[in-house]
Design a protein around this motif. Structure first.
Motif, short mmCIF file in Angstrom:
data_model
loop_
_atom_site.label_atom_id
_atom_site.label_comp_id
_atom_site.label_asym_id
_atom_site.label_seq_id
_atom_site.Cartn_x
_atom_site.Cartn_y
_atom_site.Cartn_z
N ASP A 167 46.93 39.00 21.98
CA ASP A 167 47.46 39.18 23.33
C ASP A 167 46.32 39.18 24.34
O ASP A 167 45.15 39.39 23.99
CB ASP A 167 48.23 40.50 23.43
CG ASP A 167 49.55 40.47 22.69
OD1 ASP A 167 50.38 39.61 23.02
OD2 ASP A 167 49.76 41.31 21.79
N ASN A 168 46.67 38.97 25.60
CA ASN A 168 45.69 39.11 26.67
C ASN A 168 45.43 40.59 26.91
O ASN A 168 46.29 41.43 26.67
CB ASN A 168 46.21 38.49 27.97
CG ASN A 168 46.35 36.98 27.87
OD1 ASN A 168 45.75 36.35 26.99
ND2 ASN A 168 47.12 36.40 28.74
N ILE A 169 44.24 40.91 27.40
CA ILE A 169 43.92 42.28 27.77
C ILE A 169 43.30 42.27 29.16
O ILE A 169 42.41 41.46 29.45
CB ILE A 169 42.98 42.95 26.75
CG1 ILE A 169 42.74 44.42 27.13
CG2 ILE A 169 41.67 42.20 26.60
CD1 ILE A 169 42.03 45.21 26.05
N ASP A 170 43.81 43.12 30.02
CA ASP A 170 43.33 43.19 31.40
C ASP A 170 42.33 44.34 31.51
O ASP A 170 42.69 45.50 31.38
CB ASP A 170 44.50 43.40 32.35
CG ASP A 170 44.08 43.39 33.81
OD1 ASP A 170 42.91 43.06 34.08
OD2 ASP A 170 44.92 43.71 34.68
N LEU A 171 41.09 43.99 31.76
CA LEU A 171 40.04 45.00 31.86
C LEU A 171 39.87 45.54 33.28
O LEU A 171 39.12 46.49 33.49
CB LEU A 171 38.70 44.41 31.39
CG LEU A 171 38.66 43.92 29.94
CD1 LEU A 171 37.30 43.35 29.62
CD2 LEU A 171 39.02 45.02 28.98
N GLY A 172 40.56 44.93 34.22
CA GLY A 172 40.46 45.38 35.60
C GLY A 172 39.02 45.30 36.10
O GLY A 172 38.32 44.31 35.90
N ASP A 173 38.56 46.38 36.71
CA ASP A 173 37.19 46.42 37.24
C ASP A 173 36.19 46.98 36.24
O ASP A 173 35.03 47.17 36.55
CB ASP A 173 37.14 47.28 38.51
CG ASP A 173 38.00 46.70 39.62
OD1 ASP A 173 38.10 45.46 39.66
OD2 ASP A 173 38.56 47.48 40.42
N SER A 174 36.68 47.25 35.00
CA SER A 174 35.79 47.88 34.01
C SER A 174 34.83 46.89 33.36
O SER A 174 33.88 47.27 32.68
CB SER A 174 36.61 48.58 32.92
OG SER A 174 37.41 47.63 32.23
N LYS A 175 35.09 45.59 33.54
CA LYS A 175 34.23 44.59 32.93
C LYS A 175 33.11 44.23 33.90
O LYS A 175 33.26 43.38 34.77
CB LYS A 175 35.04 43.34 32.56
CG LYS A 175 34.22 42.27 31.84
CD LYS A 175 35.08 41.08 31.49
CE LYS A 175 34.25 39.96 30.85
NZ LYS A 175 35.06 38.79 30.52
N ASN A 176 32.02 44.90 33.77
CA ASN A 176 30.86 44.65 34.64
C ASN A 176 29.71 44.16 33.78
O ASN A 176 28.86 44.93 33.35
CB ASN A 176 30.48 45.93 35.39
CG ASN A 176 31.58 46.41 36.31
OD1 ASN A 176 32.15 45.62 37.05
ND2 ASN A 176 31.89 47.71 36.25
N VAL A 177 29.71 42.87 33.48
CA VAL A 177 28.67 42.28 32.64
C VAL A 177 27.80 41.37 33.49
O VAL A 177 28.30 40.47 34.17
CB VAL A 177 29.29 41.46 31.48
CG1 VAL A 177 28.19 40.86 30.62
CG2 VAL A 177 30.20 42.35 30.65
N SER A 178 26.52 41.64 33.47
CA SER A 178 25.57 40.82 34.22
C SER A 178 24.99 39.77 33.28
O SER A 178 24.38 40.10 32.26
CB SER A 178 24.46 41.70 34.80
OG SER A 178 23.51 40.91 35.48
N LEU A 179 25.20 38.48 33.61
CA LEU A 179 24.75 37.40 32.74
C LEU A 179 23.44 36.81 33.25
O LEU A 179 23.37 36.37 34.40
CB LEU A 179 25.81 36.30 32.67
CG LEU A 179 27.15 36.67 32.05
CD1 LEU A 179 28.07 35.47 32.10
CD2 LEU A 179 26.98 37.15 30.63
N PRO A 180 22.42 36.78 32.40
CA PRO A 180 21.17 36.12 32.81
C PRO A 180 21.32 34.61 32.73
O PRO A 180 22.16 34.10 32.00
CB PRO A 180 20.18 36.62 31.74
CG PRO A 180 21.03 36.84 30.53
CD PRO A 180 22.36 37.35 31.05
#
Length: 218
Positions: free
Chosen positions: A90-103
């Motif tokens: 299923d899809n999962i909604d992380l909202g604003d909790s997904k704060n990943v900084s990609l180099p």
């Protein structure tokens, strides 16, 4: 890429069936649905068209934990969660909790273009079955001597229940689609149930519940 892909009638049907699925279907699951509309289509044709459509960017191909590939019509960036028991995705909604900084580039020299977060757990249906199994465990222990050779495991009961709801003979994949079991697990349970006389096979790879099977469910 999407504009360059010629949308044949087969591809339109395949895409339409993917969009109808509430979860993320495998090629085998889609084939069972599509052949009802296109009886002459082969599994290989479905596989080939899914690969072409995913390569063209028309659909997404998901490879969850090395299991069977699944397909998703939603092209927007999103994450998934899968059930470790029935392997539903299923899809999962992380909202604003997904704060990943990609180099732009990592220490090994990779050029980073994105990331994928994968979650796993137990889906509501499987969790409900676990709870039901725990509650019924004591009762089953008490009636074990009474049931004897006619006792049913949870998996066998689930298969029989699915067969009882079928109006005509069903294949193992049809039964798997109606239960939390995989097709291979269903086949094993069908073999055991046939030995007990609870299931019969009126046609090759097709099964129905017998009167003894219906009595066992009662």
């Amino acid at each position: 890429m999407q504009k360059l892909l010629r949308m044949t009638h087969q591809r339109e049907i395949i895409l339409d069936e993917i969009k109808k699925c509430k979860t993320h279907p495998t090629a085998d699951e889609l084939y069972e649905r599509i052949k009802k509309k296109l009886p002459r289509i082969s599994l290989a044709t479905v596989y080939r068209n899914l690969e072409i459509m995913s390569e063209s960017g028309l659909i997404n191909k998901l490879e969850i934990s090395g299991r069977q590939k699944r397909f998703d019509w939603d092209l927007q960036q999103h994450d998934h969660i899968y059930c470790v028991q029935c392997h539903r995705v299923d899809n999962i909604d992380l909202g604003d909790s997904k704060n990943v900084s990609l180099p732009e580039q990592d220490s090994h020299g990779y050029m980073v273009s994105g990331c994928r977060v994968e979650f796993y757990g137990i889906c509501p249906k499987c969790n409900a079955l676990r709870v039901k199994k725990r509650k019924g465990k004591g009762k089953k222990m008490a009636c074990k001597s009474k049931c004897g050779s006619k006792g049913l495991s949870d998996k066998q009961r689930e298969v029989l229940d699915a067969l009882a709801k079928c109006k005509e003979p069903c294949g193992s994949k049809d039964i798997a689609a109606a239960t939390t079991l995989e097709a291979k697990q269903v086949s094993c349970q069908l073999t055991a149930l046939k030995k007990k006389g609870f299931v019969e096979s009126p046609a090759r790879c097709k099964y129905t519940i017998t009167n003894d099977g219906k009595s066992a469910l009662a």
